[in-house]
Design a protein around this motif. Structure first.
Motif, PDB file in Angstrom:
ATOM      1  N   ASP A  79       5.934   8.853  -2.106  1.00 10.63           N
ATOM      2  CA  ASP A  79       5.674   9.887  -2.980  1.00 10.63           C
ATOM      3  C   ASP A  79       5.617   9.404  -4.323  1.00 10.63           C
ATOM      4  O   ASP A  79       4.937   9.839  -5.152  1.00 10.63           O
ATOM      5  CB  ASP A  79       6.304  11.228  -2.867  1.00 10.63           C
ATOM      6  N   ASP A  80       6.622   8.492  -4.681  1.00  9.78           N
ATOM      7  CA  ASP A  80       6.871   8.047  -6.081  1.00  9.78           C
ATOM      8  C   ASP A  80       5.530   7.026  -6.541  1.00  9.78           C
ATOM      9  O   ASP A  80       5.808   6.717  -7.765  1.00  9.78           O
ATOM     10  CB  ASP A  80       8.046   7.418  -6.219  1.00  9.78           C
ATOM     11  N   TYR A  81       4.728   6.520  -5.750  1.00 12.95           N
ATOM     12  CA  TYR A  81       3.874   5.632  -6.211  1.00 12.95           C
ATOM     13  C   TYR A  81       2.497   5.808  -6.129  1.00 12.95           C
ATOM     14  O   TYR A  81       2.153   6.786  -5.292  1.00 12.95           O
ATOM     15  CB  TYR A  81       4.394   4.329  -5.251  1.00 12.95           C
ATOM     16  N   VAL A  82       1.687   5.308  -6.970  1.00  4.51           N
ATOM     17  CA  VAL A  82       0.149   5.457  -6.986  1.00  4.51           C
ATOM     18  C   VAL A  82      -0.656   4.397  -5.945  1.00  4.51           C
ATOM     19  O   VAL A  82      -1.663   4.587  -5.793  1.00  4.51           O
ATOM     20  CB  VAL A  82      -0.233   5.491  -8.515  1.00  4.51           C
ATOM     21  N   GLY A  83       0.223   3.538  -5.752  1.00  2.28           N
ATOM     22  CA  GLY A  83      -0.393   2.220  -4.974  1.00  2.28           C
ATOM     23  C   GLY A  83       0.436   1.243  -4.352  1.00  2.28           C
ATOM     24  O   GLY A  83       1.645   1.082  -4.829  1.00  2.28           O
ATOM     25  N   ALA A 111      -1.776   8.912   2.786  1.00  3.88           N
ATOM     26  CA  ALA A 111      -1.749   9.487   1.524  1.00  3.88           C
ATOM     27  C   ALA A 111      -3.019   9.182   0.891  1.00  3.88           C
ATOM     28  O   ALA A 111      -3.365   9.685  -0.335  1.00  3.88           O
ATOM     29  CB  ALA A 111      -0.638   9.292   0.777  1.00  3.88           C
ATOM     30  N   GLN A 112      -3.679   8.487   1.386  1.00  2.00           N
ATOM     31  CA  GLN A 112      -4.939   7.636   0.932  1.00  2.00           C
ATOM     32  C   GLN A 112      -4.864   7.186  -0.402  1.00  2.00           C
ATOM     33  O   GLN A 112      -5.797   7.049  -1.536  1.00  2.00           O
ATOM     34  CB  GLN A 112      -6.240   8.813   0.685  1.00  2.00           C
ATOM     35  N   LYS A 113      -3.631   6.297  -0.694  1.00  2.00           N
ATOM     36  CA  LYS A 113      -3.309   5.888  -1.851  1.00  2.00           C
ATOM     37  C   LYS A 113      -3.990   4.278  -1.620  1.00  2.00           C
ATOM     38  O   LYS A 113      -4.068   3.746  -0.799  1.00  2.00           O
ATOM     39  CB  LYS A 113      -1.919   5.638  -2.075  1.00  2.00           C
ATOM     40  N   PRO A 114      -4.640   3.684  -2.891  1.00  3.00           N
ATOM     41  CA  PRO A 114      -4.920   2.304  -3.023  1.00  3.00           C
ATOM     42  C   PRO A 114      -3.802   1.596  -2.310  1.00  3.00           C
ATOM     43  O   PRO A 114      -2.859   1.499  -2.738  1.00  3.00           O
ATOM     44  CB  PRO A 114      -5.219   2.094  -4.363  1.00  3.00           C
ATOM     45  N   GLY A 165     -13.108   2.011   1.242  1.00  4.14           N
ATOM     46  CA  GLY A 165     -12.284   3.181   0.979  1.00  4.14           C
ATOM     47  C   GLY A 165     -11.141   2.889   0.058  1.00  4.14           C
ATOM     48  O   GLY A 165     -11.204   2.226  -1.266  1.00  4.14           O
ATOM     49  N   ASN A 166      -9.827   3.170   0.560  1.00  2.00           N
ATOM     50  CA  ASN A 166      -8.807   2.840  -0.382  1.00  2.00           C
ATOM     51  C   ASN A 166      -8.030   1.607  -0.063  1.00  2.00           C
ATOM     52  O   ASN A 166      -6.957   1.250  -0.606  1.00  2.00           O
ATOM     53  CB  ASN A 166      -7.511   3.951  -0.052  1.00  2.00           C
ATOM     54  N   LEU A 167      -8.839   0.591   0.572  1.00  2.58           N
ATOM     55  CA  LEU A 167      -8.049  -0.726   0.976  1.00  2.58           C
ATOM     56  C   LEU A 167      -8.978  -1.692   0.232  1.00  2.58           C
ATOM     57  O   LEU A 167     -10.281  -1.816   0.389  1.00  2.58           O
ATOM     58  CB  LEU A 167      -8.284  -0.890   2.599  1.00  2.58           C
TER      59      LEU A 167
END
Length: 193
Positions: A79-83, A111-114, A165-167
């Motif tokens: 949760d602390d990170y955007v990617g 979480a579908q984060k990059p 997508g996020n990958l």
């Protein structure tokens, strides 16, 4: 962009360029990059390996540098990170044996984060079970890992990138300009010169 955090998963004999260049480039853009390794703390180091393409059947490997970790693995929370950045080299082959590493990769994907994976980084994605029905590039020798994980291996030139997508995935360090640009775009950053 300041105070946005990225996680970078490392281990001994991570590929030198694939940890150093992204760490420096993403830091330069204002991201706080937490480079971590299981069982190590901020300030500890990992050894890097330099992989080069010199006309042999596969890459050559030479000793690299000591890379100082910037955060303690035990303190990481998705949760602390955007990617997430997963460099290649030798480290993914054994980091995938660590259940906490696998949980983290799965957490970022759920979480579908990059997520950016370069070279052998696809081994971690495959072990985490997040490639089923997806396309992923990697160093060609990791193509079977992608396929056996239910993914489609995308065989592209070493200086290219594949995004689905996020990958964000790429075969090797010559693709740094393209995969870093694609990853930053997924993160929502705009770079104007």
């Amino acid at each position: 962009m300041s105070s946005k955090k990225l996680l970078l998963l490392a281990g001994d004999f991570v590929e030198d360029y694939e940890i150093m260049v992204p760490f420096q480039a993403l830091s330069m853009l204002g991201y706080e990059v937490h480079a971590v390794c299981p069982d190590k703390q901020a300030g500890d180091t990992v050894k890097t390996a330099i992989h080069d393409f010199e006309g042999d059947q596969t890459y050559t490997e030479k000793p690299g540098h000591l890379f100082a970790l910037t955060y303690s693995f035990a303190d990481v929370k998705v949760d602390d990170y955007v990617g997430l950045v997963v460099p290649g080299g030798r480290s993914p082959e054994y980091l995938r044996l660590n259940e906490r590493v696998i949980e983290l990769v799965r957490g970022f994907d759920e979480a579908q984060k990059p997520i950016a994976a370069v070279c052998h980084g696809a081994q971690l994605l495959a072990a985490a079970g997040i490639l089923k029905g997806r396309e992923c590039s990697a160093y060609p020798a990791c193509g079977p890992d992608v396929t056996m994980a239910g993914g489609t291996f995308v065989d592209i030139a070493a200086d290219q990138v594949h995004v689905q997508g996020n990958l964000v995935s790429a075969p090797a360090w010559p693709s740094h300009p393209l995969w870093l640009a694609a990853f930053v775009k997924l993160l929502g950053a705009r770079i104007e010169l």
